[in-house]
Design an enzyme around this catalytic site. Structure first.
Site, PDB file in Angstrom:
ATOM      1  N   ASP A 191       0.822  -1.202   0.000  1.00  0.00           N
ATOM      2  CA  ASP A 191       0.000   0.000   0.000  1.00  0.00           C
ATOM      3  C   ASP A 191       0.869   1.271   0.000  1.00  0.00           C
ATOM      4  O   ASP A 191       1.864   1.344   0.740  1.00  0.00           O
ATOM      5  CB  ASP A 191      -0.861  -0.034   1.277  1.00  0.00           C
ATOM      6  N   GLU A 247       1.852  -0.270  -4.842  1.00  0.00           N
ATOM      7  CA  GLU A 247       0.941   0.829  -5.146  1.00  0.00           C
ATOM      8  C   GLU A 247       1.736   2.117  -4.969  1.00  0.00           C
ATOM      9  O   GLU A 247       2.163   2.458  -3.874  1.00  0.00           O
ATOM     10  CB  GLU A 247      -0.273   0.853  -4.216  1.00  0.00           C
TER      11      GLU A 247
HETATM   12  C1  GLC Z   1      -4.210   3.085  -0.648  1.00  0.00           C
HETATM   13  C2  GLC Z   1      -5.451   2.241  -0.562  1.00  0.00           C
HETATM   14  C3  GLC Z   1      -6.572   3.113  -0.060  1.00  0.00           C
HETATM   15  C4  GLC Z   1      -6.197   3.638   1.310  1.00  0.00           C
HETATM   16  C5  GLC Z   1      -4.850   4.356   1.289  1.00  0.00           C
HETATM   17  C6  GLC Z   1      -4.306   4.593   2.666  1.00  0.00           C
HETATM   18  O1  GLC Z   1      -4.330   4.081  -1.580  1.00  0.00           O
HETATM   19  O2  GLC Z   1      -5.727   1.655  -1.805  1.00  0.00           O
HETATM   20  O3  GLC Z   1      -7.795   2.444  -0.038  1.00  0.00           O
HETATM   21  O4  GLC Z   1      -7.167   4.524   1.769  1.00  0.00           O
HETATM   22  O5  GLC Z   1      -3.888   3.596   0.614  1.00  0.00           O
HETATM   23  O6  GLC Z   1      -3.927   3.396   3.270  1.00  0.00           O
END
Ligand code: GLC
Ligand code: CA
Length: 502
Positions: A191, A247
């Site tokens: 994440d 991500e």
């Molecule tokens: C990422 C996740 C999202 C979350 C954020 C903070 O972007 O996909 O859903 O709110 O991280 O953890």
């Protein structure tokens, strides 16, 4: 590696499948649906956070990394799910949220005790805040009365950022990775991993001409790559078959690609394509062009996730044929396919009618920001524009839900058949080589991958194209009746064709 021609399926746990009728998806619900996923052709599951959590950000605020939230079942239920999935030939990867913990996490609770606490330096503290903004709106600093210091949170104030400059944090995280690797998982989705470190001089961020903050000093900081290399080395040393996907909170391809490579992540989410607000084929072609030149950087292919409006509305504008052609871009393409639950049924968005319908913290913040100046109706409309609940509607095979239901698509059977056929074709012909001769002209997109030629007519007009090869063609797939005559192909409106040179 096993992921190269795989089709991943993202399961947003609370909304997927509820086995005990409490309105919340759970592990046993997923287990019951494995045959459904198998017949669709899914190779791997990505489970969104299932850890104990106060659910301020619906699970992305973790209060214990080595357990599961009882609302989803027990740790044993999860272990069983992993085993059954693997027996039926599916891999399982899990979401790990290491940028921040919940403020309820024992580490943060300990850090709150005193400035001398052993865990104090596991988080980021300052005597004074700077101008950094949280990605959910408002200041990224929260005052702690007791110590008269501020802690940093790049998301909600209940999500405190870990201090990755402290090596003790890294060692604790390695133990957590171990814990899950021993449970038999096949990889991790990291994440917001480019947020991991912030600049150590804490300079204010600049703002653009519209007074929007440019996140210059709080993301993609020097030093982050070194840490990420260590994390990846740790994982690959355990087992090189473990898959890692990052991500990166950016839609700039150059930024995203920095994080992918031999010593880094196997891949990263290509938001440069996946989160586009509109279908612009010229832009798509330019991005494919750029994504297919760096041979060692395997891209991801997706149009949906739990953080954005569903592509049925956003990209296809509720047109079945357009939606159908988009499946080709997801599957018969160079890269790893990531589907999001329910897109195989063409589900539409869940839209909140009022505040009580809104679960997403980002949408709630927007609502309260605008309510005083703009009034109820406009505040709801603005909140819905950023509302991540749109894609989180309960899947239709559940009777009730913690959130309203996703909109059902009357063409779901046709759409499902499209996904199945193209996933099967991906398995047969993939993995696909980097794309070549990518062209977009008047809403007609075409490209080559090795001996495979893809032509998609997104326009409302029939088109005729010369095939610059006089070798015989084998048609692998078609939509809306294109036909070949000698070295010409005729494509009615919104028709598609995939051929292979013999
Ligand atoms: C990422 C996740 C999202 C979350 C954020 C903070 O972007 O996909 O859903 O709110 O991280 O953890
Ligand atoms: Ca349940």
């Amino acid at each position: 590696m096993w992921w190269e021609k795989a089709v991943f399926y993202e399961i947003y746990l609370p909304s997927f499948a509820d086995s005990n009728g409490d309105g919340i998806g759970d592990f046993n619900g997923i287990k019951e649906r494995l045959p459904y996923l198998k017949q669709l052709g899914i190779d791997a599951l990505w489970l969104t956070p299932f850890y104990p959590s106060p659910k301020i950000d619906n699970g992305y605020d973790v209060s214990d990394y080595c357990d599961v939230d009882r609302q989803y079942g027990t740790l044993q239920d999860l272990e069983e799910l992993i085993q059954v999935a693997k027996k039926s030939g599916m891999h399982v990867i899990i979401d790990v949220v290491f940028n921040h913990t919940s403020t309820q996490h024992p580490w943060f609770q300990s850090a709150l005790q005193s400035t001398e606490d052993k865990k104090r330096d596991w988080y980021i503290w300052r005597d004074r805040p700077n101008n950094w903004e949280s990605f959910f709106g408002g200041s990224a600093w929260e005052y702690d009365e007791k110590s008269q210091q501020y802690y940093y949170h790049s998301f909600a104030k209940e999500q405190a950022d870990l201090n990755w400059h402290n090596p003790a944090v890294k060692h604790a995280i390695f133990q957590i990775l171990d814990f899950w690797i021993k449970k038999g998982i096949d990889g991790f989705r990291f994440d917001v991993i480019n947020n991991l470190t912030v600049s150590q001089d804490f300079k204010d961020n600049p703002v653009d001409e519209t007074r929007r903050q440019i996140h210059q000093n709080d993301v993609n900081q020097p030093g982050v790559l070194a840490i990420l290399k260590e994390i990846n080395a740790y994982i690959k040393n355990c087992n090189p078959e473990l898959f890692t996907v990052a991500e990166i909170s950016s839609d700039d391809l150059k930024c995203i690609e920095q994080y992918v490579g031999a010593e880094l992540f196997d891949t990263a989410f290509n938001f440069n394509l996946g989160s586009q607000e509109k279908l612009n084929l010229n832009y798509f072609a330019s991005q494919y062009e750029a994504m297919n030149t760096a041979a060692e950087k395997l891209p991801t292919l997706f149009f949906n996730s739990h953080d954005m409006s569903r592509s049925w509305e956003r990209l296809a504008d509720k047109n079945v044929d357009v939606y159908y052609l988009l499946i080709v871009l997801l599957t018969i393409n160079h890269g790893i396919t990531f589907l999001f639950q329910g897109e195989e049924l063409g589900l539409g968005d869940f839209l909140a009618a009022n505040l009580t319908d809104i679960r997403d913290i980002q949408a709630k913040n927007k609502y309260f920001e605008l309510l005083p100046s703009d009034g109820e109706v406009r505040a709801i409309a603005a909140a819905n524009l950023v509302n991540r609940d749109r894609s989180r509607g309960m899947l239709p095979f559940n009777i009730k839900g913690w959130i309203g239901s996703a909109k059902v698509n009357e063409s779901e059977k046709v759409i499902m058949a499209g996904y199945k056929a193209l996933i099967a074709l991906r398995h047969k012909e993939g993995p696909f080589l980097p794309l070549e001769k990518i062209q977009a002209e008047n809403d007609l997109l075409s490209y080559w991958s090795g001996d495979i030629h893809v032509i998609l007519n997104f326009s409302e007009k029939p088109r005729q194209i010369e095939l610059l090869e006089d070798r015989p063609w084998q048609t692998l797939w078609s939509h809306n009746g294109p036909y070949l005559a000698k070295n010409k192909i005729y494509l009615p409106e919104r028709a598609g064709w995939i051929g292979k040179r013999n």
